[in-house]
Write an enzyme that holds these catalytic residues in place. Structure first.
Site, PDB file in Angstrom:
ATOM      1  N   LYS A   1      -7.395   1.621  -3.084  1.00 13.56           N
ATOM      2  CA  LYS A   1      -6.971   0.890  -1.878  1.00 13.56           C
ATOM      3  C   LYS A   1      -7.134   1.760  -0.621  1.00 13.56           C
ATOM      4  CE  LYS A   1      -4.796  -1.628   1.042  1.00 13.56           C
ATOM      5  NZ  LYS A   1      -4.942  -2.990   1.448  1.00 13.56           N
TER       6      LYS A   1
ATOM      7  N   CYS B   1      -3.307  -2.328   9.069  1.00 17.88           N
ATOM      8  CA  CYS B   1      -3.762  -1.624   7.864  1.00 17.88           C
ATOM      9  C   CYS B   1      -4.677  -0.439   8.135  1.00 17.88           C
ATOM     10  CB  CYS B   1      -4.469  -2.606   6.942  1.00 17.88           C
ATOM     11  SG  CYS B   1      -3.405  -3.988   6.534  1.00 17.88           S
TER      12      CYS B   1
ATOM     13  N   LEU C   1     -20.524  -3.199  10.308  1.00 24.40           N
ATOM     14  CA  LEU C   1     -21.338  -2.395  11.222  1.00 24.40           C
ATOM     15  C   LEU C   1     -21.327  -3.045  12.603  1.00 24.40           C
ATOM     16  CD1 LEU C   1     -24.501  -1.223   9.210  1.00 24.40           C
ATOM     17  CD2 LEU C   1     -22.515   0.116   9.926  1.00 24.40           C
TER      18      LEU C   1
ATOM     19  N   THR D   1       0.853  -1.199   0.000  1.00 25.40           N
ATOM     20  CA  THR D   1       0.000   0.000   0.000  1.00 25.40           C
ATOM     21  C   THR D   1       0.885   1.244   0.000  1.00 25.40           C
ATOM     22  OG1 THR D   1      -1.666  -1.213   1.216  1.00 25.40           O
ATOM     23  CG2 THR D   1      -1.861   1.185   1.227  1.00 25.40           C
TER      24      THR D   1
HETATM   25  C1  UGA Z   1      -8.181  -4.840   6.227  1.00 22.66           C
HETATM   26  C2  UGA Z   1      -9.165  -4.839   5.047  1.00 22.66           C
HETATM   27  O1  UGA Z   1     -10.411  -5.403   5.453  1.00 22.66           O
HETATM   28  C3  UGA Z   1      -8.590  -5.624   3.868  1.00 22.66           C
HETATM   29  O2  UGA Z   1      -9.457  -5.539   2.753  1.00 22.66           O
HETATM   30  C4  UGA Z   1      -7.228  -5.029   3.491  1.00 22.66           C
HETATM   31  O3  UGA Z   1      -6.601  -5.782   2.474  1.00 22.66           O
HETATM   32  C5  UGA Z   1      -6.308  -5.042   4.701  1.00 22.66           C
HETATM   33  O4  UGA Z   1      -6.932  -4.314   5.783  1.00 22.66           O
HETATM   34  C6  UGA Z   1      -5.019  -4.383   4.285  1.00 22.66           C
HETATM   35  O5  UGA Z   1      -5.056  -3.194   3.950  1.00 22.66           O
HETATM   36  O6  UGA Z   1      -4.005  -5.075   4.182  1.00 22.66           O
HETATM   37  P1  UGA Z   1      -7.532  -6.601   8.144  1.00 22.66           P
HETATM   38  O7  UGA Z   1      -6.648  -5.532   8.693  1.00 22.66           O
HETATM   39  O8  UGA Z   1      -7.002  -7.986   8.011  1.00 22.66           O
HETATM   40  O9  UGA Z   1      -8.030  -6.185   6.662  1.00 22.66           O
HETATM   41  O10 UGA Z   1      -8.777  -6.691   9.105  1.00 22.66           O
HETATM   42  P2  UGA Z   1     -10.360  -6.526   9.061  1.00 22.66           P
HETATM   43  O11 UGA Z   1     -11.003  -7.845   9.121  1.00 22.66           O
HETATM   44  O12 UGA Z   1     -10.791  -5.624   7.999  1.00 22.66           O
HETATM   45  O13 UGA Z   1     -10.582  -5.857  10.509  1.00 22.66           O
HETATM   46  C7  UGA Z   1      -9.902  -4.646  10.873  1.00 22.66           C
HETATM   47  C8  UGA Z   1     -10.321  -4.210  12.247  1.00 22.66           C
HETATM   48  O14 UGA Z   1     -11.654  -3.709  12.229  1.00 22.66           O
HETATM   49  C9  UGA Z   1     -10.287  -5.293  13.324  1.00 22.66           C
HETATM   50  O15 UGA Z   1      -9.702  -4.754  14.489  1.00 22.66           O
HETATM   51  C10 UGA Z   1     -11.761  -5.608  13.558  1.00 22.66           C
HETATM   52  O16 UGA Z   1     -12.016  -6.058  14.864  1.00 22.66           O
HETATM   53  C11 UGA Z   1     -12.394  -4.269  13.303  1.00 22.66           C
HETATM   54  N1  UGA Z   1     -13.812  -4.335  12.881  1.00 22.66           N
HETATM   55  C12 UGA Z   1     -14.146  -4.885  11.686  1.00 22.66           C
HETATM   56  C13 UGA Z   1     -14.784  -3.801  13.694  1.00 22.66           C
HETATM   57  O17 UGA Z   1     -14.501  -3.284  14.795  1.00 22.66           O
HETATM   58  N2  UGA Z   1     -16.096  -3.834  13.279  1.00 22.66           N
HETATM   59  C14 UGA Z   1     -16.454  -4.377  12.096  1.00 22.66           C
HETATM   60  O18 UGA Z   1     -17.667  -4.353  11.786  1.00 22.66           O
HETATM   61  C15 UGA Z   1     -15.474  -4.917  11.286  1.00 22.66           C
END
Ligand code: UGA
Length: 434
Positions: free
Chosen positions: A201, A257, A247, A123
């Site tokens: 991105k 990320c 949500l 990124t």
């Molecule tokens: C995120 C993006 O979802 C990916 O598409 C992207 O490729 C990646 O970053 C990156 O840029 O490399 P990731 O960091 O693995 O992926 O994690 P997510 O599953 O998206 O969760 C991120 C955070 O948001 C976690 O701490 C999770 O607990 C939190 N979250 C997620 C919430 O608090 N509420 C939600 O509804 C969803």
């Protein structure tokens, strides 16, 4: 030319993105040569040991070991591979801008007119591709940002929603070559220019982060007015213009990320003369959300001095051992700052926790962490926490109080188990909350 005769695909950097990319490309039938500077990591991968916790990855690596070669030698990679997938990390600098030093060092290794295609998975700020193209006029440059989620990265790679491929007109042929690699996976191919690909991105991660901070603020208002955010999110999500993903309220987003990319986009805008106001709020809400739990605990326990608080789940989300920017880090520091004694458990992030949480006792089981505790906070929603014998555990705690930072457990079950239970944005249950 047969598959076997084709030049191998090069992957530079075998961190989480690089390793998943290398394994999946090999699984698609390509020869892959992956290079990392860290010798121990390369040695471990050669022995077949997987360096990160990612479901399905070990199997994939084992199944494709014949097609995968790991090396520390950049010259070997440049001699043999033409397509180079750059998967080095771009962590934030002190200023919050993306640190591009690892990307620059890859660029420095390339010859100005070598027959290489640089495929940027890392990124990078919008505009980076244009600068690299100017520095390396003879090298084709394709931006191909990754959208993998930790914990489901293999599945995400093999079943993408979309694949974004950005290139200038000059590098169209190289872009088509990259598109051909992804075509068998299905998923819409978004063929665009380099800067737009880079922006897609950053904007995607910033938008998802915005949704989380938004629902977290709605949760906080729900607490004030006696509404249940779970119901609110369900009712909102059924509107097709809104949708139900991302949500889930909680105690803030973390990981390598979202926090980094929101800040990088805000600064990219600022550096170009635009003040991106909304992202300031997204960041601030997220920081405060991680700390709100401390006031919730204090409301129940009074002073936290000398209180033993158990943190359940330390990784930034389930199915990973990654603790980068995890809410557990902020929470344990805040609790210790208030004079509490912190004891912590995570099913897979134990080793990382021992390094990252100095002064915190890290236990081998959840029950050990909970024994004698004045309160527990569920920080990461690991499925095994639903299997705990909560009634049995309540009897071993000094004070059966649980703040569920992810609204993961069933409030009624916890009440029956004898707990005072409070989630995020939902009415609490138990003796002290009713
Ligand atoms: C995120 C993006 O979802 C990916 O598409 C992207 O490729 C990646 O970053 C990156 O840029 O490399 P990731 O960091 O693995 O992926 O994690 P997510 O599953 O998206 O969760 C991120 C955070 O948001 C976690 O701490 C999770 O607990 C939190 N979250 C997620 C919430 O608090 N509420 C939600 O509804 C969803």
């Amino acid at each position: 030319m047969s598959e076997e005769e084709k030049a191998p695909i090069g992957v530079v950097g075998v961190g989480w993105v690089g390793l998943v990319t290398a394994a999946c490309l090999a699984d698609l039938g390509h020869q892959v040569i992956a290079r990392d500077v860290v010798e121990e990591k390369v040695e471990a991968l050669r022995r077949g040991e997987v360096t990160i916790h990612e479901p399905g990855l070990s199997d994939l690596l084992a199944r494709n070991s014949e097609r995968l070669r790991f090396t520390t030698d950049m010259d070997e990679l440049l001699d043999r591979a033409r397509l180079l997938f750059v998967c080095v990390d771009t962590p934030p600098t002190y200023s919050g801008d993306a640190d591009l030093s690892r990307v620059r060092s890859v660029v420095a290794d390339l010859e100005e007119n070598g027959d290489h295609v640089l495929v940027m998975k890392s990124t990078v700020p919008a505009g980076t591709g244009e600068i690299i193209r100017r520095d390396l006029p003879g090298v084709a440059y394709v931006s191909c940002p990754e959208f993998l989620k930790e914990g489901s990265a293999v599945d995400d790679f093999l079943h993408p929603d979309r694949v974004v491929i950005g290139a200038s007109d000059r590098d169209r042929a190289a872009a088509d070559e990259v598109a051909d690699l992804y075509r068998p996976l299905g998923g819409e191919l978004v063929m665009t220019d380099t800067s737009s690909a880079e922006m897609i991105k950053l904007a995607s991660n910033a938008y998802l982060s915005t949704r989380i901070s938004f629902i977290n603020e709605i949760a906080n208002v729900c607490e004030e007015v006696g509404a249940d955010v779970t119901e609110v999110a369900r009712g909102m999500g059924l509107d097709q213009r809104i949708g139900s993903h991302f949500l889930r309220p909680g105690i803030g987003f973390g990981g390598s990320c979202f926090p980094k990319d929101v800040s990088a986009l805000k600064l990219l805008a600022g550096n170009s003369g635009y003040h991106f106001q909304l992202l300031n709020a997204v960041i601030e809400v997220n920081e405060l959300q991680k700390r709100r739990v401390v006031s919730k605990l204090a409301r129940h326990l009074g002073s936290l001095v000398g209180k033993r608080v158990a943190l359940l789940g330390l990784a930034f989300k389930p199915d990973t051992d990654d603790m980068r920017e995890a809410s557990s880090l902020v929470l344990s520091a805040r609790l210790r700052g208030e004079g509490a004694e912190v004891v912590a458990y995570d099913p897979v992030a134990r080793e990382n926790a021992r390094t990252l949480l100095p002064g915190v006792e890290v236990t081998v089981t959840a029950e050990q962490a909970l024994e004698g505790a004045d309160a527990a906070v569920l920080v990461t929603e690991w499925p095994e926490f639903r299997e705990i014998d909560w009634a049995g555990v309540a009897a071993t705690m000094r004070h059966p109080l649980l703040i569920d930072g992810r609204n993961f457990l069933d409030a009624e079950v916890m009440k029956r188990a004898g707990f005072t239970y409070e989630g995020i944005g939902r009415p609490g249950v138990g003796s002290e909350t009713e």
